[in-house]
Scaffold this motif. Sequence first.
Motif, PDB file in Angstrom:
ATOM      1  N   GLN A  46       0.807  -1.212   0.000  1.00 55.23           N
ATOM      2  CA  GLN A  46       0.000   0.000   0.000  1.00 55.23           C
ATOM      3  C   GLN A  46       0.847   1.272   0.000  1.00 55.23           C
ATOM      4  OE1 GLN A  46      -3.480   0.298  -0.136  1.00 55.23           O
ATOM      5  NE2 GLN A  46      -3.202  -1.826  -0.751  1.00 55.23           N
ATOM      6  N   LEU A  47       2.012   1.231   0.626  1.00 50.46           N
ATOM      7  CA  LEU A  47       2.826   2.443   0.783  1.00 50.46           C
ATOM      8  C   LEU A  47       4.017   2.520  -0.169  1.00 50.46           C
ATOM      9  CD1 LEU A  47       2.895   2.816   4.679  1.00 50.46           C
ATOM     10  CD2 LEU A  47       1.338   3.872   3.026  1.00 50.46           C
ATOM     11  N   ALA A  48       4.201   1.503  -0.986  1.00 50.99           N
ATOM     12  CA  ALA A  48       5.396   1.441  -1.841  1.00 50.99           C
ATOM     13  C   ALA A  48       5.530   2.635  -2.778  1.00 50.99           C
ATOM     14  CB  ALA A  48       5.390   0.146  -2.641  1.00 50.99           C
ATOM     15  N   GLY A  49       4.442   3.207  -3.229  1.00 49.30           N
ATOM     16  CA  GLY A  49       4.535   4.336  -4.141  1.00 49.30           C
ATOM     17  C   GLY A  49       4.935   5.639  -3.480  1.00 49.30           C
ATOM     18  N   ARG A  50       4.814   5.708  -2.159  1.00 51.86           N
ATOM     19  CA  ARG A  50       5.075   6.962  -1.443  1.00 51.86           C
ATOM     20  C   ARG A  50       6.280   6.921  -0.509  1.00 51.86           C
ATOM     21  NH1 ARG A  50       2.784  11.786  -2.346  1.00 51.86           N
ATOM     22  NH2 ARG A  50       0.589  11.845  -1.924  1.00 51.86           N
ATOM     23  N   PHE A  51       6.621   5.730  -0.041  1.00 49.34           N
ATOM     24  CA  PHE A  51       7.678   5.594   0.960  1.00 49.34           C
ATOM     25  C   PHE A  51       8.653   4.505   0.562  1.00 49.34           C
ATOM     26  CE2 PHE A  51       3.838   6.990   3.171  1.00 49.34           C
ATOM     27  CZ  PHE A  51       4.300   8.102   3.841  1.00 49.34           C
ATOM     28  N   PRO A  52       9.915   4.643   0.985  1.00 50.68           N
ATOM     29  CA  PRO A  52      10.858   3.550   0.754  1.00 50.68           C
ATOM     30  C   PRO A  52      10.557   2.416   1.750  1.00 50.68           C
ATOM     31  CG  PRO A  52      11.951   5.379   1.863  1.00 50.68           C
ATOM     32  CD  PRO A  52      10.548   5.818   1.575  1.00 50.68           C
ATOM     33  N   LYS A  93      -6.972   0.697   7.489  1.00 49.03           N
ATOM     34  CA  LYS A  93      -7.028   1.177   6.103  1.00 49.03           C
ATOM     35  C   LYS A  93      -7.094   2.698   6.056  1.00 49.03           C
ATOM     36  CE  LYS A  93      -9.037  -0.838   2.838  1.00 49.03           C
ATOM     37  NZ  LYS A  93      -9.832  -1.474   1.817  1.00 49.03           N
ATOM     38  N   GLU A  94      -7.829   3.320   6.974  1.00 46.52           N
ATOM     39  CA  GLU A  94      -7.905   4.780   7.015  1.00 46.52           C
ATOM     40  C   GLU A  94      -6.555   5.384   7.386  1.00 46.52           C
ATOM     41  OE1 GLU A  94     -11.143   5.788   9.617  1.00 46.52           O
ATOM     42  OE2 GLU A  94     -12.628   4.932   8.263  1.00 46.52           O
ATOM     43  N   MET A  95      -5.847   4.753   8.295  1.00 44.68           N
ATOM     44  CA  MET A  95      -4.527   5.242   8.684  1.00 44.68           C
ATOM     45  C   MET A  95      -3.562   5.156   7.498  1.00 44.68           C
ATOM     46  SD  MET A  95      -4.464   3.492  12.453  1.00 44.68           S
ATOM     47  CE  MET A  95      -2.967   4.147  13.155  1.00 44.68           C
ATOM     48  N   LEU A  96      -3.602   4.046   6.771  1.00 40.36           N
ATOM     49  CA  LEU A  96      -2.738   3.903   5.590  1.00 40.36           C
ATOM     50  C   LEU A  96      -3.088   4.932   4.521  1.00 40.36           C
ATOM     51  CD1 LEU A  96      -2.455   0.033   5.154  1.00 40.36           C
ATOM     52  CD2 LEU A  96      -0.639   1.633   5.788  1.00 40.36           C
ATOM     53  N   ALA A  97      -4.388   5.145   4.308  1.00 41.34           N
ATOM     54  CA  ALA A  97      -4.814   6.143   3.317  1.00 41.34           C
ATOM     55  C   ALA A  97      -4.340   7.534   3.731  1.00 41.34           C
ATOM     56  CB  ALA A  97      -6.326   6.122   3.158  1.00 41.34           C
ATOM     57  N   GLY A  98      -4.418   7.839   5.024  1.00 44.75           N
ATOM     58  CA  GLY A  98      -3.938   9.131   5.517  1.00 44.75           C
ATOM     59  C   GLY A  98      -2.449   9.307   5.297  1.00 44.75           C
ATOM     60  N   LEU A  99      -1.685   8.257   5.525  1.00 44.28           N
ATOM     61  CA  LEU A  99      -0.239   8.328   5.285  1.00 44.28           C
ATOM     62  C   LEU A  99       0.062   8.519   3.806  1.00 44.28           C
ATOM     63  CD1 LEU A  99       1.047   5.521   7.672  1.00 44.28           C
ATOM     64  CD2 LEU A  99       1.398   7.988   7.918  1.00 44.28           C
ATOM     65  N   ARG A 100      -0.648   7.778   2.952  1.00 48.10           N
ATOM     66  CA  ARG A 100      -0.440   7.926   1.504  1.00 48.10           C
ATOM     67  C   ARG A 100      -0.775   9.342   1.063  1.00 48.10           C
ATOM     68  NH1 ARG A 100      -3.116   3.056   0.965  1.00 48.10           N
ATOM     69  NH2 ARG A 100      -4.970   4.198   0.333  1.00 48.10           N
ATOM     70  N   ASP A 101      -1.898   9.878   1.547  1.00 46.81           N
ATOM     71  CA  ASP A 101      -2.311  11.224   1.154  1.00 46.81           C
ATOM     72  C   ASP A 101      -1.333  12.278   1.644  1.00 46.81           C
ATOM     73  OD1 ASP A 101      -4.512  10.063  -0.024  1.00 46.81           O
ATOM     74  OD2 ASP A 101      -5.911  10.650   1.563  1.00 46.81           O
ATOM     75  N   ALA A 102      -0.861  12.123   2.878  1.00 50.28           N
ATOM     76  CA  ALA A 102       0.064  13.103   3.447  1.00 50.28           C
ATOM     77  C   ALA A 102       1.432  13.021   2.772  1.00 50.28           C
ATOM     78  CB  ALA A 102       0.210  12.890   4.952  1.00 50.28           C
ATOM     79  N   GLY A 103       1.840  11.825   2.405  1.00 52.37           N
ATOM     80  CA  GLY A 103       3.135  11.660   1.762  1.00 52.37           C
ATOM     81  C   GLY A 103       4.319  11.721   2.704  1.00 52.37           C
TER      82      GLY A 103
END
Length: 132
Positions: A46-52, A93-103
């Motif tokens: 889920q986070l691969a596109g935004r975080f290493p 899932k909401e926490m992951l979405a928040g992290l993705r959105d925040a970047g």
Amino acid sequence: MYCTAEDIRGELYLPLIKQMETRFGTGFDAFLEGHAVKATDYINAQLAGRFPVPFRVPPSIIVSVAAKLAAYFAIAQFSEREELSEDKYKAAKEMLAGLRDAGHLPGEILPPGNVRGGSLPQVFTDDELAGW
């Protein structure tokens, strides 16, 4: 793994812990750790596109998300009544979405180029700001 069996136990309801301990005995921690691996893989995907990823040392929010997901996965497999922990799944899932959105992760220092400012025109007009 981003969470431990103990982290996952903290997300489980006490009656379920007792039932699982009775069913799995000494293999209970291994059962939970298997779901921690699945949760870690899910988070990385889920986070691969935004975080290493993978995180060498996962931040506390990632540990929390992993524990919630692993608890959900464990309950779904154990009792086939995943609705018992659906709140944990939704929260994760909401926490992951928040992290993705925040970047960025909480506590990270953002590079100067990522900080943006501004105001509503009726509060401070461009003419007023020009003098600053």
